[in-house]
Write a protein that holds these residues in place. Structure first.
Motif, short mmCIF file in Angstrom:
data_model
loop_
_atom_site.label_atom_id
_atom_site.label_comp_id
_atom_site.label_asym_id
_atom_site.label_seq_id
_atom_site.Cartn_x
_atom_site.Cartn_y
_atom_site.Cartn_z
N ALA A 1 -5.50 -11.41 12.08
CA ALA A 1 -4.82 -10.56 13.06
C ALA A 1 -3.33 -10.40 12.74
CB ALA A 1 -5.01 -11.11 14.46
N ASN A 2 -2.68 -11.45 12.30
CA ASN A 2 -1.24 -11.42 12.05
C ASN A 2 -0.95 -10.82 10.68
OD1 ASN A 2 -0.76 -12.66 14.52
ND2 ASN A 2 -0.91 -14.71 13.63
N ALA A 3 -0.03 -9.85 10.65
CA ALA A 3 0.37 -9.23 9.38
C ALA A 3 1.30 -10.16 8.61
CB ALA A 3 1.05 -7.90 9.63
N LEU A 4 1.18 -10.14 7.29
CA LEU A 4 2.09 -10.93 6.45
C LEU A 4 3.49 -10.32 6.46
CD1 LEU A 4 -0.25 -11.58 3.37
CD2 LEU A 4 0.02 -12.95 5.45
N VAL A 5 3.57 -9.00 6.40
CA VAL A 5 4.84 -8.28 6.41
C VAL A 5 4.54 -6.83 6.78
CG1 VAL A 5 4.75 -7.58 3.98
CG2 VAL A 5 6.98 -7.86 5.10
N THR A 6 5.55 -6.14 7.30
CA THR A 6 5.39 -4.73 7.67
C THR A 6 6.27 -3.88 6.76
OG1 THR A 6 4.94 -5.28 9.98
CG2 THR A 6 5.65 -3.03 9.52
N ILE A 7 5.67 -2.85 6.17
CA ILE A 7 6.38 -1.90 5.31
C ILE A 7 6.49 -0.58 6.05
CG2 ILE A 7 6.48 -0.83 3.04
CD1 ILE A 7 6.52 -3.86 2.96
N GLN A 8 7.71 0.00 6.10
CA GLN A 8 7.94 1.27 6.79
C GLN A 8 8.57 2.28 5.84
OE1 GLN A 8 9.03 0.74 11.24
NE2 GLN A 8 10.24 -0.80 10.18
N GLN A 9 7.98 3.46 5.80
CA GLN A 9 8.58 4.55 5.03
C GLN A 9 9.57 5.28 5.92
OE1 GLN A 9 5.82 7.31 3.25
NE2 GLN A 9 7.43 8.74 2.65
N LEU A 10 10.84 5.30 5.52
CA LEU A 10 11.91 5.86 6.34
C LEU A 10 12.43 7.20 5.83
CD1 LEU A 10 13.97 2.60 7.00
CD2 LEU A 10 12.06 3.55 8.29
N ASP A 11 11.97 7.64 4.68
CA ASP A 11 12.40 8.93 4.16
C ASP A 11 11.18 9.71 3.68
OD1 ASP A 11 13.89 11.06 3.24
OD2 ASP A 11 14.32 10.13 1.29
N PRO A 12 10.79 10.75 4.42
CA PRO A 12 11.40 11.27 5.65
C PRO A 12 11.11 10.37 6.84
CG PRO A 12 9.40 12.46 5.15
CD PRO A 12 9.61 11.53 4.00
N ILE A 13 11.62 10.80 8.01
CA ILE A 13 11.44 10.03 9.24
C ILE A 13 11.10 10.98 10.37
CG2 ILE A 13 13.86 10.12 9.98
CD1 ILE A 13 13.55 7.15 10.80
N TYR A 14 10.34 10.47 11.34
CA TYR A 14 9.95 11.27 12.50
C TYR A 14 10.92 11.07 13.66
CZ TYR A 14 5.28 12.28 10.58
OH TYR A 14 4.25 12.73 9.81
N VAL A 15 11.05 12.11 14.48
CA VAL A 15 11.74 12.01 15.78
C VAL A 15 10.76 12.53 16.82
CG1 VAL A 15 13.68 12.75 17.20
CG2 VAL A 15 14.02 12.31 14.76
N ASP A 16 10.32 11.64 17.72
CA ASP A 16 9.37 12.00 18.77
C ASP A 16 10.15 12.47 20.00
OD1 ASP A 16 7.16 11.35 17.21
OD2 ASP A 16 7.23 9.25 17.80
N ILE A 17 9.86 13.68 20.45
CA ILE A 17 10.60 14.34 21.52
C ILE A 17 9.64 14.66 22.66
CG2 ILE A 17 12.13 16.29 22.04
CD1 ILE A 17 12.31 16.59 18.88
N PRO B 1 0.80 -1.23 0.00
CA PRO B 1 0.00 0.00 0.00
C PRO B 1 0.83 1.28 0.00
CG PRO B 1 -0.01 -1.01 2.16
CD PRO B 1 0.75 -1.95 1.28
N ILE B 2 2.11 1.19 0.41
CA ILE B 2 2.98 2.37 0.44
C ILE B 2 4.35 1.97 -0.09
CG2 ILE B 2 1.80 3.40 2.43
CD1 ILE B 2 4.14 2.42 4.17
N SER B 3 5.17 2.98 -0.36
CA SER B 3 6.57 2.74 -0.71
C SER B 3 7.41 2.80 0.56
CB SER B 3 7.07 3.80 -1.70
OG SER B 3 6.36 3.73 -2.92
N GLY B 4 8.29 1.82 0.74
CA GLY B 4 9.10 1.81 1.94
C GLY B 4 9.95 0.57 2.05
N GLN B 5 10.55 0.41 3.22
CA GLN B 5 11.44 -0.72 3.48
C GLN B 5 10.63 -1.88 4.03
OE1 GLN B 5 14.51 0.23 2.70
NE2 GLN B 5 15.55 -1.71 2.97
N SER B 6 10.78 -3.03 3.39
CA SER B 6 10.05 -4.22 3.83
C SER B 6 10.77 -4.88 4.99
CB SER B 6 9.89 -5.21 2.68
OG SER B 6 11.17 -5.67 2.24
N GLY B 7 9.99 -5.55 5.83
CA GLY B 7 10.56 -6.26 6.96
C GLY B 7 10.60 -7.76 6.70
N ARG B 8 10.52 -8.53 7.77
CA ARG B 8 10.57 -9.99 7.67
C ARG B 8 9.18 -10.52 7.35
NH1 ARG B 8 9.42 -14.03 11.24
NH2 ARG B 8 8.96 -12.47 12.83
N SER B 9 9.12 -11.46 6.41
CA SER B 9 7.86 -12.09 6.06
C SER B 9 7.49 -13.12 7.10
CB SER B 9 7.96 -12.75 4.68
OG SER B 9 6.77 -13.45 4.37
N THR B 10 6.22 -13.12 7.52
CA THR B 10 5.77 -14.06 8.55
C THR B 10 5.19 -15.33 7.97
OG1 THR B 10 3.59 -13.00 8.66
CG2 THR B 10 5.31 -12.15 10.13
#
Length: 420
Positions: free
Chosen positions: A206-222, A185-194
Motif C-alpha cells: 500500500a505504501n509508495a516507495l517514492v512519488t514522481i511528479q511531472q511538472l512541465d507542463p503543469i495543470y491548473v484546476d479552475i 515509470p515517468i520523467s519528473g521531480q522525485s519526492g521524499r523516499s519512504t
C-alpha cells in the motif's frame, strides 16, 4: 437778505435727497438685468468619448490550484530487502532510471530453475520428434502399426505444449528478476523516499516507495459556476461571441505577479458539483523552470471568446436605474443630453464592455455626468483620464514646499515668546 440765506441750506438738502432718490431708482432696473443674466448660466462643459466598435476579448477571472501533469506513486512489484537507493531525493529523474535495488537472490534462483525446466522439456520434445520421424518411415512399409504412430504424434504435441509452458514460466521468472531493480515509470521531480537500505518491501504494497511528479507542463484546476457556463453557451449559440480559436488562459500568482506564459484550456468536466454548483476546468501551462509547484493558489483569467463590434466605456459613464438597467448619457446632434439604455457584457479593466445600445460616433458623457440631466444643453470636450499615480508625489512635494514658509514665519514669534 437773512431769510434768503436761511432757505438756501434747506433747498440744497432737498435737492440732494431728490438726487439720491433718483439714483436709487435708476439702479433697480440694472440690478434686475444683472439678476436675469445671472439666471441665464452658460452651458455645462462635459468630457465625452466617441463610441468606436472593436473586437474585444471576453474574459472571466476565476480561482484555481495547480496540480501535477502526471503523478506516479512508485511501489515494488516483487518482494525482498532494499539493498540501496539509486537516486537523490528531490532530483529530476528520467523515465526508466533505476531508483532502488532489491535483493534479487530468490528471483534469480527462480529464473534459473525455470530455465532448467525449459531445457528438460525441449530435450524431451527433441527425442519424441526424432522417434516420430523414424515411425513415419516405418509405417510406409508396415513395420509399425498406425496406432503406434498416432500415439507417438500425440506425445509430440504434448511435449510441444510443455515446452511452451516452460518458456512462459521462464519469461515470468525473468520479469520478476527485472523487478528487483525498481525504475521510474515517468520523467519528473522525485519526492521524499519512504524507505532506506535494509527495509523489507512486498509486492504491490500500500505504501509508495517514492512519488514522481511531472511538472512541465503543469495543470491548473479552475472552478467555474454553472450559471456563467450557461450564459457562455447561450452567447455561443446566438453568435454574439466567437470561439473559433483555442481558449487562452492567463495566470496571476499568489504574490500578485503575472505568470509570463499563456496556457490553454484542456478539459471541462461533464458534471456539476452539487455541493458547490461549479464545474471544474483544467488549463495546461508550460513550466520549464518549475516556477509553478503542485498545490499553489492562482487566479486564472480565461479568454472565453471574442465579442465583435463591442464598445469599451469607462465605468464612471454608466449608471444604473432602480431596476438595474444600465444607462449612458449621450450628447445628441443638437448638443442636448439624451439618456440611452445599454447592455453590458462584463468588464475589461476599468471599462464596461457594451454590446447593445450605442452606435458608432455616439458622444458618451464621462466627466461631469453628475451635473447634467436629460435635455440639458451642454458643451463637449474630449475626456481626459485622471492623472497617473506617478504624478502624485510631485504634486505633494509642491504642496509641502508651499507650506514650508508658514512654520518659518512663526519661528521668530516662538523664540521671542520663550525669551519673554
Amino acid at each position: 437778505m437773512m431769510s434768503a440765506k436761511l432757505w438756501a441750506p434747506a433747498l440744497t438738502a432737498c435737492a440732494l435727497a431728490t438726487s439720491i432718490a433718483l439714483v436709487g431708482c435708476s439702479k433697480d432696473p440694472k440690478q434686475a438685468q444683472q439678476g436675469a443674466a445671472a439666471q441665464k448660466m452658460p452651458p455645462t462643459e462635459v468630457g465625452v468619448i466617441v463610441a468606436q466598435p472593436q473586437s474585444i476579448e471576453q474574459t472571466v477571472e476565476l480561482s484555481g490550484r495547480t496540480s501535477a501533469y502526471q503523478i506516479s506513486e512508485v511501489r515494488p512489484q516483487t518482494s525482498g530487502v532494499i539493498l540501496k537507493r539509486l537516486f537523490t531525493e528531490g532530483s529530476f529523474v528520467r523515465e526508466g532510471q533505476p531508483l532502488y535495488e532489491i535483493d534479487a537472490g530468490i528471483n534469480r534462483a527462480n529464473a534459473d530453475s525455470a530455465k532448467a525446466a525449459l531445457a528438460r522439456q525441449q530435450a524431451n520434445l527433441n527425442a519424441l520428434q526424432v522417434k516420430a520421424n523414424r515411425y513415419r518411415q516405418l509405417i510406409g512399409i508396415n513395420a509399425v502399426s498406425k496406432q503406434e504412430y498416432d500415439d507417438l504424434a500425440a506425445q509430440v504435441k504434448l511435449a510441444e505444449a510443455d515446452v511452451a509452458a516452460s518458456q512462459a514460466a521462464l519469461k515470468s521468472a525473468q520479469i520478476d528478476l527485472g523487478y528487483s531493480t525498481v525504475r521510474s515509470p515517468i520523467s519528473g521531480q522525485s519526492g521524499r523516499s519512504t524507505v532506506t537500505a535494509g527495509a523489507l518491501v512486498t509486492a504491490n504494497q500500500a505504501n509508495a516507495l517514492v512519488t514522481i511528479q511531472q511538472l512541465d507542463p503543469i495543470y491548473v484546476d479552475i472552478n467555474q459556476s454553472s450559471t456563467e457556463l450557461l450564459r457562455l453557451r447561450q452567447q455561443l449559440s446566438q453568435g454574439s461571441i466567437d470561439r473559433s480559436n483555442n481558449t487562452k488562459v492567463r495566470l496571476k500568482l499568489e504574490d500578485g505577479t503575472n505568470y509570463p506564459v499563456e496556457g490553454n484550456l484542456a478539459f471541462s468536466d461533464a458534471s456539476v458539483n452539487p455541493d458547490t454548483g461549479t464545474i471544474t476546468l483544467r488549463a495546461v501551462f508550460s513550466n520549464p523552470n518549475h516556477l509553478l509547484l503542485p498545490g499553489m493558489f492562482a487566479n486564472a483569467q480565461i479568454v472565453q471568446g471574442i465579442i465583435p463590434n463591442a464598445i469599451l466605456v469607462p465605468q464612471a459613464a454608466i449608471t444604473r436605474t432602480p431596476t438595474g438597467q444600465a444607462m449612458a448619457m449621450i450628447v445628441n446632434a443638437k448638443g442636448a443630453v439624451e439618456p440611452r439604455p445599454v447592455t453590458t457584457s462584463g468588464a475589461q479593466g476599468q471599462n464596461w464592455i457594451i454590446t447593445q445600445g450605442l452606435q458608432t460616433g455616439d458622444k458618451i458623457i464621462v466627466d461631469g455626468i453628475a451635473k447634467v440631466k436629460p435635455e440639458q444643453q451642454v458643451v463637449t470636450k474630449p475626456y481626459q483620464p485622471a492623472a497617473a499615480p506617478q504624478d502624485q508625489p510631485t504634486t505633494g512635494t509642491k504642496q509641502a514646499n508651499a507650506a514650508q514658509p508658514a512654520p518659518e514665519a512663526k519661528m521668530p514669534e516662538q523664540k521671542s515668546t520663550s525669551h519673554a
